[in-house]
Design a protein around this motif. Sequence first.
Motif, PDB file in Angstrom:
ATOM      1  N   ASP A  81      71.073 201.731  94.547  1.00 44.10           N
ATOM      2  CA  ASP A  81      69.648 201.641  94.227  1.00 44.10           C
ATOM      3  C   ASP A  81      68.929 202.945  94.555  1.00 44.10           C
ATOM      4  N   ARG A  82      69.292 203.562  95.677  1.00 53.43           N
ATOM      5  CA  ARG A  82      68.677 204.839  96.045  1.00 53.43           C
ATOM      6  C   ARG A  82      69.041 205.925  95.031  1.00 53.43           C
ATOM      7  N   MET A  83      70.271 205.880  94.543  1.00 52.71           N
ATOM      8  CA  MET A  83      70.713 206.848  93.550  1.00 52.71           C
ATOM      9  C   MET A  83      69.915 206.698  92.264  1.00 52.71           C
ATOM     10  N   LYS A  84      69.658 205.459  91.858  1.00 54.12           N
ATOM     11  CA  LYS A  84      68.860 205.224  90.668  1.00 54.12           C
ATOM     12  C   LYS A  84      67.451 205.782  90.838  1.00 54.12           C
ATOM     13  N   SER A  85      66.898 205.624  92.043  1.00 52.47           N
ATOM     14  CA  SER A  85      65.548 206.131  92.299  1.00 52.47           C
ATOM     15  C   SER A  85      65.497 207.648  92.192  1.00 52.47           C
ATOM     16  N   THR A  86      66.440 208.328  92.825  1.00 50.50           N
ATOM     17  CA  THR A  86      66.419 209.787  92.801  1.00 50.50           C
ATOM     18  C   THR A  86      66.670 210.326  91.390  1.00 50.50           C
ATOM     19  N   MET A  87      67.516 209.649  90.617  1.00 48.47           N
ATOM     20  CA  MET A  87      67.749 210.067  89.235  1.00 48.47           C
ATOM     21  C   MET A  87      66.477 209.888  88.412  1.00 48.47           C
ATOM     22  N   TYR A  88      65.796 208.776  88.632  1.00 47.68           N
ATOM     23  CA  TYR A  88      64.547 208.539  87.907  1.00 47.68           C
ATOM     24  C   TYR A  88      63.503 209.584  88.281  1.00 47.68           C
ATOM     25  N   TRP A  89      63.386 209.906  89.570  1.00 47.39           N
ATOM     26  CA  TRP A  89      62.407 210.906  90.012  1.00 47.39           C
ATOM     27  C   TRP A  89      62.689 212.251  89.355  1.00 47.39           C
ATOM     28  N   GLY A  90      63.963 212.604  89.253  1.00 49.82           N
ATOM     29  CA  GLY A  90      64.309 213.876  88.636  1.00 49.82           C
ATOM     30  C   GLY A  90      63.938 213.922  87.162  1.00 49.82           C
ATOM     31  N   ARG A  91      64.265 212.857  86.418  1.00 49.73           N
ATOM     32  CA  ARG A  91      63.923 212.806  84.995  1.00 49.73           C
ATOM     33  C   ARG A  91      62.409 212.744  84.802  1.00 49.73           C
ATOM     34  N   ARG A  92      61.742 212.029  85.689  1.00 44.52           N
ATOM     35  CA  ARG A  92      60.285 211.920  85.615  1.00 44.52           C
ATOM     36  C   ARG A  92      59.628 213.280  85.818  1.00 44.52           C
ATOM     37  N   SER A  93      60.141 214.041  86.768  1.00 42.57           N
ATOM     38  CA  SER A  93      59.612 215.379  87.027  1.00 42.57           C
ATOM     39  C   SER A  93      59.798 216.276  85.807  1.00 42.57           C
ATOM     40  N   GLU A  94      60.968 216.196  85.167  1.00 42.42           N
ATOM     41  CA  GLU A  94      61.206 216.990  83.960  1.00 42.42           C
ATOM     42  C   GLU A  94      60.216 216.629  82.859  1.00 42.42           C
ATOM     43  N   THR A  95      59.945 215.324  82.720  1.00 45.39           N
ATOM     44  CA  THR A  95      59.006 214.882  81.686  1.00 45.39           C
ATOM     45  C   THR A  95      57.616 215.451  81.920  1.00 45.39           C
ATOM     46  N   LEU A  96      57.146 215.375  83.152  1.00 44.03           N
ATOM     47  CA  LEU A  96      55.806 215.866  83.465  1.00 44.03           C
ATOM     48  C   LEU A  96      55.711 217.382  83.322  1.00 44.03           C
ATOM     49  N   CYS A  97      56.790 218.077  83.655  1.00 44.11           N
ATOM     50  CA  CYS A  97      56.779 219.540  83.581  1.00 44.11           C
ATOM     51  C   CYS A  97      56.794 220.047  82.141  1.00 44.11           C
ATOM     52  N   THR A  98      57.333 219.264  81.236  1.00 47.27           N
ATOM     53  CA  THR A  98      57.546 219.768  79.875  1.00 47.27           C
ATOM     54  C   THR A  98      56.646 219.105  78.833  1.00 47.27           C
ATOM     55  N   THR A  99      55.743 218.228  79.253  1.00 51.23           N
ATOM     56  CA  THR A  99      54.829 217.577  78.322  1.00 51.23           C
ATOM     57  C   THR A  99      53.486 218.289  78.337  1.00 51.23           C
ATOM     58  N   PRO A 100      53.017 218.812  77.223  1.00 56.82           N
ATOM     59  CA  PRO A 100      51.694 219.469  77.185  1.00 56.82           C
ATOM     60  C   PRO A 100      50.596 218.510  77.618  1.00 56.82           C
ATOM     61  N   THR A 101      49.664 218.988  78.395  1.00 60.21           N
ATOM     62  CA  THR A 101      48.615 218.123  78.935  1.00 60.21           C
ATOM     63  C   THR A 101      47.665 217.615  77.867  1.00 60.21           C
ATOM     64  N   ASN A 102      47.603 218.284  76.728  1.00 59.85           N
ATOM     65  CA  ASN A 102      46.678 217.869  75.672  1.00 59.85           C
ATOM     66  C   ASN A 102      47.378 217.171  74.513  1.00 59.85           C
ATOM     67  N   SER A 103      48.609 216.698  74.741  1.00 55.67           N
ATOM     68  CA  SER A 103      49.378 216.100  73.646  1.00 55.67           C
ATOM     69  C   SER A 103      49.308 214.582  73.687  1.00 55.67           C
ATOM     70  N   ASP A 104      49.697 213.946  72.593  1.00 54.81           N
ATOM     71  CA  ASP A 104      49.748 212.490  72.536  1.00 54.81           C
ATOM     72  C   ASP A 104      50.763 211.943  73.527  1.00 54.81           C
TER      73      ASP A 104
END
Length: 251
Positions: A81-104
């Motif tokens: 379960d902890r591994m799933k959390s850390t994997m999700y946090w990593g993918r979530r961080s990538e999403t936020l870093c690469t999504t333009p703030t003014n995009s849909d």
Amino acid sequence: LDDLLGALRHAGYSLEKQQIEFLSFRNNFNKIMATPYKRRDAWRIGIRRHAEIKHLIMLDVRHVDSSSSFSQTNKSNYNEDRMKSTMYWGRRSETLCTTPTNSDQSDAIDDNDSSANKHNKHSSSTVEFPEWCTLVKTKVGQHRIVLGAEIDCVEIRNKKYDKDDEEKTTVQQEQQQWMMELKTSRLIPDGAAGSRQWTSFYRYKALSYWIQSFLVDVRTILVGWRDDNGVLRRTQRFDTHALPRLSVQQL
């Protein structure tokens, strides 16, 4: 490897004319390069000759189960379960870093972070975009290799330079694109310089970051430092080519 072959054909790149001997993905060479430092990680190498391209070998490296007590101990302590959390946090961080703030897509992410999703720490609010891969030609000794590698993002930098006209010198800007690797790691507190936490980071994580980035000439690594609740507290840039020197200083 069919996708890599298809991309090369589309680009008009002849593996035979370039005398390429090996075709593989970067993660296979990650394992090979890390072997002197991770001797407990067992792997098996598989090779397959291409039916039509002379001398071309398709290379694949896979981890295999180890019967060592060290491996068994780690498996018994493995927290899925902890591994799933850390994997999700990593993918979530990538999403936020690469999504333009003014995009849909950015609006969609904000909507998904509603109170209904707060009860589901592995919610679907991480948006998966199409994977972008680069192809790189390199050499090991005299052996010519083409590697395919997934790239997290490309950073656009403005480079200033002087342009001489007949009447005056003007400052011009040129946009350059640089590949960047995105990582997340557990936050190391301020004032912990020289601590075991930094030693562990440079000995294990920084080594993996460097190998992965060095192989395909990714020159910048952006590390997001997160706390134990998955909250990103700060980010830090590392120059790929400076990491070995920083590690020697730390270790």
